[in-house]
Design a protein around this motif. Structure first.
Motif, mmCIF file in Angstrom:
data_model
loop_
_atom_site.group_PDB
_atom_site.id
_atom_site.type_symbol
_atom_site.label_atom_id
_atom_site.label_comp_id
_atom_site.label_asym_id
_atom_site.label_seq_id
_atom_site.Cartn_x
_atom_site.Cartn_y
_atom_site.Cartn_z
ATOM 1 N N THR A 57 0.416 -11.407 12.418
ATOM 2 C CA THR A 57 1.229 -10.933 11.305
ATOM 3 C C THR A 57 2.163 -9.827 11.773
ATOM 4 O O THR A 57 2.109 -9.392 12.931
ATOM 5 N N PHE A 58 3.018 -9.359 10.862
ATOM 6 C CA PHE A 58 3.878 -8.227 11.191
ATOM 7 C C PHE A 58 3.026 -7.020 11.574
ATOM 8 O O PHE A 58 3.330 -6.308 12.538
ATOM 9 N N ALA A 59 1.953 -6.793 10.822
ATOM 10 C CA ALA A 59 1.099 -5.631 11.077
ATOM 11 C C ALA A 59 0.418 -5.720 12.443
ATOM 12 O O ALA A 59 0.405 -4.748 13.209
ATOM 13 N N SER A 60 -0.146 -6.891 12.761
ATOM 14 C CA SER A 60 -0.837 -7.025 14.047
ATOM 15 C C SER A 60 0.150 -6.951 15.213
ATOM 16 O O SER A 60 -0.169 -6.422 16.276
ATOM 17 N N GLU A 89 10.725 -7.775 8.382
ATOM 18 C CA GLU A 89 10.689 -7.414 6.963
ATOM 19 C C GLU A 89 9.401 -6.670 6.668
ATOM 20 O O GLU A 89 8.333 -7.042 7.148
ATOM 21 N N ILE A 90 9.505 -5.605 5.880
ATOM 22 C CA ILE A 90 8.313 -4.897 5.410
ATOM 23 C C ILE A 90 7.889 -5.550 4.104
ATOM 24 O O ILE A 90 8.553 -5.413 3.080
ATOM 25 N N ARG A 91 6.767 -6.292 4.148
ATOM 26 C CA ARG A 91 6.328 -7.064 2.992
ATOM 27 C C ARG A 91 5.106 -6.491 2.302
ATOM 28 O O ARG A 91 4.821 -6.833 1.160
ATOM 29 N N ASP A 92 4.333 -5.650 2.999
ATOM 30 C CA ASP A 92 3.086 -5.176 2.412
ATOM 31 C C ASP A 92 2.821 -3.747 2.860
ATOM 32 O O ASP A 92 3.501 -3.200 3.731
ATOM 33 N N LEU A 93 1.813 -3.148 2.247
ATOM 34 C CA LEU A 93 1.497 -1.751 2.507
ATOM 35 C C LEU A 93 1.062 -1.523 3.951
ATOM 36 O O LEU A 93 1.451 -0.532 4.570
ATOM 37 N N GLU A 94 0.247 -2.439 4.512
ATOM 38 C CA GLU A 94 -0.245 -2.254 5.878
ATOM 39 C C GLU A 94 0.914 -2.192 6.868
ATOM 40 O O GLU A 94 0.964 -1.300 7.725
ATOM 41 N N THR A 95 1.855 -3.128 6.741
ATOM 42 C CA THR A 95 3.020 -3.124 7.640
ATOM 43 C C THR A 95 3.827 -1.853 7.458
ATOM 44 O O THR A 95 4.279 -1.231 8.430
ATOM 45 N N GLU A 137 2.870 1.117 6.400
ATOM 46 C CA GLU A 137 2.195 2.310 6.927
ATOM 47 C C GLU A 137 2.248 2.375 8.449
ATOM 48 O O GLU A 137 2.473 3.445 9.022
ATOM 49 N N ILE A 138 2.059 1.224 9.112
ATOM 50 C CA ILE A 138 2.112 1.223 10.579
ATOM 51 C C ILE A 138 3.527 1.543 11.055
ATOM 52 O O ILE A 138 3.726 2.314 12.000
ATOM 53 N N ASP A 190 6.194 2.563 -4.650
ATOM 54 C CA ASP A 190 5.496 1.568 -5.474
ATOM 55 C C ASP A 190 4.561 0.698 -4.631
ATOM 56 O O ASP A 190 3.550 0.193 -5.127
ATOM 57 N N MET A 191 4.914 0.496 -3.363
ATOM 58 C CA MET A 191 4.045 -0.287 -2.480
ATOM 59 C C MET A 191 2.771 0.470 -2.121
ATOM 60 O O MET A 191 1.799 -0.119 -1.662
ATOM 61 N N GLY A 192 2.800 1.789 -2.328
ATOM 62 C CA GLY A 192 1.616 2.593 -2.038
ATOM 63 C C GLY A 192 1.776 3.565 -0.887
ATOM 64 O O GLY A 192 0.824 4.257 -0.524
ATOM 65 N N VAL A 193 2.980 3.657 -0.311
ATOM 66 C CA VAL A 193 3.219 4.596 0.789
ATOM 67 C C VAL A 193 3.294 6.010 0.216
ATOM 68 O O VAL A 193 3.892 6.240 -0.837
ATOM 69 N N LYS A 194 2.687 6.963 0.894
ATOM 70 C CA LYS A 194 2.692 8.350 0.432
ATOM 71 C C LYS A 194 4.108 8.915 0.459
ATOM 72 O O LYS A 194 4.836 8.748 1.445
ATOM 73 N N PRO A 195 4.524 9.609 -0.605
ATOM 74 C CA PRO A 195 5.898 10.146 -0.660
ATOM 75 C C PRO A 195 6.251 11.038 0.520
ATOM 76 O O PRO A 195 7.364 10.964 1.038
ATOM 77 N N TYR A 196 5.304 11.901 0.966
ATOM 78 C CA TYR A 196 5.637 12.791 2.086
ATOM 79 C C TYR A 196 5.876 11.993 3.368
ATOM 80 O O TYR A 196 6.685 12.380 4.223
#
Length: 572
Positions: free
Chosen positions: A381-384, A401-407, A409-410, A439-445
């Motif tokens: 996947t993109f994350a792996s 493309e950034i499609r999910d929170l895991e991708t 964050e990495i 909205d995806m869950g990434v921390k604002p800071y």
């Protein structure tokens, strides 16, 4: 109200539902997991499983996000408005167009945080979409009624028009029958396919569509973003043409039940080759095949040819030169994001840099760049891929493309730890890109300290220099379109398309329209304080960032494109 540890991992509507006591923390967490597995919206899952009251959810969503609340029993849904949106989008997201006002569409939603649904409708209709909160139970009922109203194919045919006992019914040929090698190598078919491919390349098309129907077989090409028919061969040739294309792209010609992907390389000369990305999709009357033309030359145009204004170009080059940070390019499919990214990668592609990309799939091969095709079926996947890149001493990373929170964050961690990261995101403009990450869950800071530049873009057709003509447009109309009074007083000239032998309906080629927003300290502070896209946009304007509409009007003022074209690709 004290926030528990469980609540701290919730955001958006689920958090509000828990705070209001509409649903428990444990239930909402279980519901989120179940809804994700079943690929249904969270609100639809909660209501269908009687875990929450439909009315209470709607009231909470309206209060939390400041979106108007409407009782569907009080209005009649405009079927013509519903007809504008693909039924697959309605079924996937469970939303319903309610009414249209000019270029604005009011969309009934149970969850106003479902930004993907709103963007999908906006991208398909090219209209401004305003969400209206409605009750999930009533929404489901209205969606069913609307889809029934649209499906007039059977109800419009009266039984009395046919002798049902003596209909002439001819059995279809077996779609899965074997296709012989003679069919695949039939000389006329080979010549026809080659001619279509070569003509598309010569005309500068971006896509070729081979479409079989019950009584016709048509071939269309997309030129400057617009599809047009180029051939209608006999329908009996559809299977042979399909087989020929599948052989060229090394697909299984016997498999006609599931989609397949492949590639074709056509060498035009010793120094130039064109790649085609090929996809098949089974339809009612055969397989539709679409070829995306990938010309490596398009990524070597140079940044000056893309259409950036001088200040925008300087910003892009400035952030490409930085050793770390994240550059995001955003826009709908076909807006030129890939060309913008590859242009940046070509600038960075020197022998002293280690560059790796993860794409789905890698569209254009570039020597000197390590490109990976993601393959979720085998766990790539993109994350792996990103995790692997970070173990290989990278300098520059590009994520398709950034499609999910895991991708996300990495990628952000990579940008924070000394790497330059380039990627794309599907949002409508630059300010919304930042709130989408939240909205995806990434921390604002994390967003404020990693994202350095956002480029939102569209592609507009360029007017033909040989035949364009000046249009007489009243001053009031120009002001309404967004031009400034001082521009008009200086003698503003607006050109329109005419059409000649050297162009296509008055247009020739395309040019980019860009909104380039640097994430300044002030904008970063707005993000960390929980600000919305509107606040970010207001600050961006103060800092001199022009939006897509203004960028488009600048292209009109320069005589590069027409007002009609800008109205097609941007929203007032």
């Amino acid at each position: 109200m004290a926030v528990t540890a469980s609540q701290s991992i919730l955001s958006g509507l689920p958090r509000r539902l828990v705070q209001d006591g509409i649903v428990s923390e444990d239930d909402v967490l279980k519901a989120q997991e179940a809804a994700k597995k079943e690929r249904v919206p969270l609100v639809a899952w909660l209501v269908s499983h009687d875990m929450a009251d439909s009315r209470a959810i709607a009231v909470a969503a309206s209060h939390e996000f400041g979106v108007p609340l409407l009782d569907l029993d009080a209005i009649d849904v405009d079927i013509e408005c519903v007809r504008l949106v693909n039924q697959q989008i309605l079924n996937k997201h469970r939303v319903l167009p309610l009414v249209r006002r000019g270029q604005r569409m009011f969309l009934g939603v149970a969850d106003p945080t479902n930004l993907q649904a709103i963007d999908d409708v906006r991208f398909q209709t090219s209209m401004r979409v305003d969400p209206i909160v409605v009750e999930q139970a009533k929404l489901e009922e209205r969606i069913s009624k609307a889809l029934e109203a649209l499906d007039t194919s059977m109800s419009s045919l009266a039984d009395d028009d046919f002798d049902l006992e003596n209909l002439d019914v001819t059995a279809d040929e077996d779609d899965a029958k074997d296709i012989t090698r003679d069919d695949v190598e039939d000389a006329p078919v080979v010549r026809f396919v080659n001619k279509v491919l070569l003509d598309a390349i010569k005309r500068g098309a971006s896509d070729i569509h081979f479409e079989p129907y019950e009584k016709i077989f048509r071939v269309r090409t997309r030129l400057d973003g617009v599809l047009s028919i180029v051939a209608e061969p006999p329908v009996a040739l559809a299977n042979k043409v399909c087989a020929r294309l599948k052989v060229m792209s090394r697909m299984d010609i016997a498999e006609r039940r599931v989609p397949q992907d492949g590639r074709i390389k056509m060498r035009l000369s010793k120094n130039r080759a064109i790649d085609f990305r090929v996809n098949t999709c089974p339809t009612l009357f055969g397989e539709k095949i679409v070829l995306r033309i990938l010309d490596p030359g398009s990524t070597k145009l140079g940044i000056d040819a893309l259409g950036y204004e001088e200040k925008q170009k300087r910003l892009y080059l400035k952030h490409l030169a930085k050793p770390y940070g994240m550059i995001l390019v955003t826009g709908p499919t076909g807006s030129g994001k890939t060309v913008s990214l590859y242009t940046g990668l070509n600038i960075l592609n020197t022998e002293d840099r280690n560059i790796s990309t993860a794409e789905d799939p890698a569209e254009i091969n570039i020597p000197g760049i390590n490109q990976v095709n993601v393959n979720p079926k085998v766990g790539l996947t993109f994350a792996s891929s990103l995790k692997a890149f970070l173990r290989q001493d990278p300098d520059v990373i590009m994520v398709g493309e950034i499609r999910d929170l895991e991708t996300a964050e990495i990628a952000i961690k990579a940008a924070q730890t000394g790497h330059l990261v380039l990627s794309t995101l599907h949002t409508n403009d630059a300010p919304r890109t930042l709130t989408r990450l939240v909205d995806m869950g990434v921390k604002p800071y994390a967003i404020a300290t990693s994202v350095s530049l956002i480029i939102a873009q569209r592609l507009a057709r360029k007017l033909c220099d040989n035949c364009k003509e000046v249009r007489d447009i009243p001053r009031e109309a120009l002001l309404k379109e967004g031009f400034r009074a001082e521009d008009i007083e200086r003698g503003l000239e607006i050109f329109g398309p005419v059409g000649c032998k050297s162009c296509n309906d008055g247009y020739k080629g395309r040019i980019g329209i860009f909104q380039v927003m640097e994430v300044s300290d002030t904008i970063g502070r707005i993000i960390m304080e929980g600000g919305n896209a509107m606040q970010i946009a207001e600050q961006a304007v103060k800092e001199g960032v022009i939006d897509l509409r203004r960028a488009g009007l600048n292209k009109v003022r320069s005589g590069l494109t027409s007002l009609e074209e800008i109205n097609r690709v941007t929203v007032e």
